[in-house]
Each structure stands twice: as C-alpha cells, then as structure tokens.
Design a protein around this motif. Sequence first.
Motif, short mmCIF file in Angstrom:
data_model
loop_
_atom_site.label_atom_id
_atom_site.label_comp_id
_atom_site.label_asym_id
_atom_site.label_seq_id
_atom_site.Cartn_x
_atom_site.Cartn_y
_atom_site.Cartn_z
N PHE A 30 12.69 2.83 17.97
CA PHE A 30 12.42 4.25 17.79
C PHE A 30 13.04 5.12 18.89
O PHE A 30 13.79 6.05 18.57
CB PHE A 30 10.91 4.48 17.67
CG PHE A 30 10.35 4.03 16.34
CD1 PHE A 30 10.27 4.92 15.28
CD2 PHE A 30 9.92 2.74 16.15
CE1 PHE A 30 9.77 4.52 14.05
CE2 PHE A 30 9.42 2.32 14.93
CZ PHE A 30 9.34 3.21 13.88
N PRO A 31 12.75 4.89 20.18
CA PRO A 31 13.38 5.74 21.20
C PRO A 31 14.89 5.61 21.22
O PRO A 31 15.59 6.58 21.55
CB PRO A 31 12.76 5.24 22.52
CG PRO A 31 12.26 3.87 22.23
CD PRO A 31 11.86 3.88 20.80
N THR A 32 15.41 4.43 20.87
CA THR A 32 16.87 4.26 20.87
C THR A 32 17.53 5.07 19.76
O THR A 32 18.49 5.81 19.99
CB THR A 32 17.23 2.77 20.70
OG1 THR A 32 16.55 2.00 21.69
CG2 THR A 32 18.73 2.55 20.83
N ILE A 33 17.01 4.98 18.55
CA ILE A 33 17.62 5.69 17.42
C ILE A 33 17.28 7.17 17.44
O ILE A 33 18.03 8.00 16.90
CB ILE A 33 17.22 5.01 16.10
CG1 ILE A 33 17.78 3.58 16.06
CG2 ILE A 33 17.70 5.79 14.88
CD1 ILE A 33 17.41 2.76 14.84
N LEU A 34 16.18 7.54 18.09
CA LEU A 34 15.85 8.96 18.23
C LEU A 34 16.89 9.71 19.04
O LEU A 34 16.99 10.94 18.95
CB LEU A 34 14.47 9.13 18.87
CG LEU A 34 13.27 9.13 17.92
CD1 LEU A 34 11.96 9.11 18.70
CD2 LEU A 34 13.33 10.34 16.98
N LYS A 35 17.68 9.01 19.84
CA LYS A 35 18.75 9.65 20.60
C LYS A 35 19.90 10.09 19.70
O LYS A 35 20.75 10.89 20.10
CB LYS A 35 19.29 8.69 21.66
CG LYS A 35 18.29 8.27 22.72
CD LYS A 35 18.90 7.24 23.66
CE LYS A 35 17.88 6.71 24.65
NZ LYS A 35 18.46 5.65 25.52
N CYS A 36 19.95 9.54 18.49
CA CYS A 36 21.05 9.83 17.57
C CYS A 36 20.72 11.08 16.74
O CYS A 36 19.56 11.38 16.48
CB CYS A 36 21.28 8.65 16.64
SG CYS A 36 21.49 7.07 17.50
N ALA A 37 21.76 11.78 16.32
CA ALA A 37 21.58 12.98 15.50
C ALA A 37 22.80 13.18 14.63
O ALA A 37 23.90 12.73 14.96
CB ALA A 37 21.36 14.20 16.40
N TRP A 38 22.60 13.84 13.51
CA TRP A 38 23.71 14.14 12.62
C TRP A 38 24.62 15.18 13.26
O TRP A 38 24.16 16.21 13.73
CB TRP A 38 23.20 14.66 11.28
CG TRP A 38 22.47 13.61 10.49
CD1 TRP A 38 21.13 13.47 10.35
CD2 TRP A 38 23.07 12.52 9.78
NE1 TRP A 38 20.84 12.37 9.59
CE2 TRP A 38 22.01 11.76 9.21
CE3 TRP A 38 24.39 12.11 9.55
CZ2 TRP A 38 22.23 10.63 8.45
CZ3 TRP A 38 24.61 10.98 8.79
CH2 TRP A 38 23.55 10.26 8.23
N PRO A 39 25.93 14.92 13.28
CA PRO A 39 26.86 15.88 13.89
C PRO A 39 27.03 17.12 13.02
O PRO A 39 26.85 17.08 11.81
CB PRO A 39 28.16 15.09 13.99
CG PRO A 39 28.06 14.10 12.87
CD PRO A 39 26.61 13.73 12.75
#
Length: 388
Positions: A30-39
């Motif tokens: 969760f914390p790892t993928i929460l760093k990702c966002a749609w460009p």
Amino acid sequence: MPRFSARWVSLLVLILLIGALFYCEYLIYFPTILKCAWPKISHARGGGEGIDGRPLDSTSVRAMVLSDTHLLGAVGGHWFDKLRREWQMERAFQTALWLLKPEIVFILGDIFDEGKWSSQKHWDDDVRRFHRMFRHSTDTELVVLVGNHDIGFHYEMDWFKLQRFEKVFNASSTRIVTKNGVNFVLVNSVALHGDGCPICQSVEKELIKLSRDLNCSLQNSGSCEGSHMYPPTPPIMLQHYPLYRVSDASCTGQDAAPPEERHLLFREKYDVLSKEASQRLLQWFKPRLIFSGHTHSGCEVLHDNKYPEISVPSFSWRNRNNPSFILASVSPGSYAMSKCFLPEESTVIGVYCSAGGCLLLLVLAHCLWMKGLLQCLSLCLLGKHKSL
C-alpha cells in the motif's frame, strides 16, 4: 512473577511475528503503490492540444502495462517458489487495481513459464492460478498478449499451442483494441520470423489487413470500401519482443539491465525482432508509441528518430529484485507515462531478518533478566549431562 513475565514475553514474540508477517505479505504494497499516480497528459510528449488549444485529456484512457509474469509450471517450479512469487504478484496487482483503478490492463506476454511444453492438465492448472491472481472487476478490461514462453519460440510453436492460448483469453493474438478513441495494436511478435511458416503467414496477413484498415481510417479515403473503420488516430503498438536494437547499452535507470549485461549484443529473432520485421511493423502502423517486454529490464529507445519504444520490466520477483509497471494516460492526440515500482524483495528479506534479530535479542534478554547468564549456562550444561 516469572510465569507472568513469561506470558508477556510470549505475547511480545507473537505480536512481533504477526506484525512482520502482516507488513511484509500485505501492508507493504500500500505505501509503495500509493507513491504512484496517473500522469497528466498536458505534460506529455507528442503534442496534447485540440483544435481550440486545450489539452486532449478529457477522453484519456488510464492504461496499466506490465510484462513477463512467468507463472511457474509443474516441471521447473518449486512449490515454495510458486507460493512466494505468485503471492507477491497477486498482492501487487490487486493493490494496484484497488488504489489506481485502471480502465485497461495490458500484460505483454510470457504469462506462463512453461506454456510451451506443459500438458493439458498442467496448462489448466496454470490458467486457473492466473485467473485467481489477476482477477478484476468489470470496470477494468484485461488484455493479454502472447509470448515465447506461452506458445514456444518460433521453432516450437504450433497451431495447437496458439489456439489453446487464444481460447483461454477469448481473443485473437493479433488484433486492434479501441478504447475511448485510442487504438491499441496487439502484435503476435513470436510469429514474425519471416520464414513463411503457416502461422507466420497468417499473422502477417492479419497485420497487413489491420494496417490497411487503420490507414484508411486516418486518411478517410473513399477508396477504402469494405475496410473496418477505426478512430482516426495513430495507434499505440504492444508486443512481447522488442523491436530490433543492438543491445541495452543506451538504457539507463534503476530498472535497466545490470551494467555488466548492457553491452551484450542481442540476437535477432531471439532477444529482439529482426531488422526486417521491425521495419515492416513501423512502416505498416507508424505507431506513436510502442510497448514491449521479454528482456525483463526497463529501457527507452527512439527508432528512426520518431518512434519511441518502452521496454517494460518483469512484474515478478523471480526475474528482478525491483519489479515495476507502467501507468499511461492516453488520449486520441497525446499520451503521458510514469513508472510505478513495487516493493523490493531485498526489503522484505531485510524486514524478516530484522524481526528475527529482535526476537533473538528479546529471548536472550528475558533469559538474562529472569535467571542470569550463569544460571542459564548451568541449566543448559545440566540438561546435556542428563541426556548423556
């Protein structure tokens, strides 16, 4: 008092064990993928404005692209290796779906590790596990491409293996998927050997037809009677094999091939497509963006100074310590991409080792506090003497 303290130590040990297990096997994603966002498409390459000058992101598609899952088979897959790596991919995929909510997911081939030789019984088991791991809601479309481990290299593939793969995923291995006005060309790159084999001829014939239909759609020509019309936008091309390149020498980034491997020369028709097949694909489709897999490492290449290709790293810990996937926002006029890294396997191993060290220190401290070091040693020696 000793019994009371022993209970508390046991409770602390249990909490530490459960905490480490819960964090490493579930929470860490969760914390790892929460760093990702749609460009945002407004920051994309290749233009992004409509006729009125506004960004063309109102109809964009949120596409998630991953590759080379390599579900282990019955022959070369140890049960613990299967359990460990498949749980990692399942948790990563399900967490990404829940947090990022992609509209479409592409997996760029090598879904299975032993599809090229697995019996029907083992194939059915692999397929069942795949559907469990990569389950998704009806809001997300899952599109799977074929790789050499799914049907074999060119000299191993046959109609039975190809049709078995296409039946499972209920679609042809070479086709166009259109979503929100964006055309995605799916290429069976395993069949682009160029030697005139029956499957190669069939795939090339289908690619030529798709190319003609797309070109007619772009030109809106009246001479294209009988052609299937697609949205008039240049396509995004997806395939398993990368287009021809000499090596990964120009590739950089934390997910690129190791420095000692980047200068190794690629073999045509094995590591990458041949020069001839690559040029044919570029001439047929003139794609604005290409996604490929196969190498298990990340790379960005510009072909003929105008066709960008992104090699997507493997999604599995079995192939690399730091798996990742691509987040792409794509509109009819432009695109933007970002890379999302998964937890590193070395991090998880480090957490387990740290938890083990803490447990050891806790037990040792309890022993020293309750009885003293000398008493512990004497009891140990007495126990050994009695056993003798």
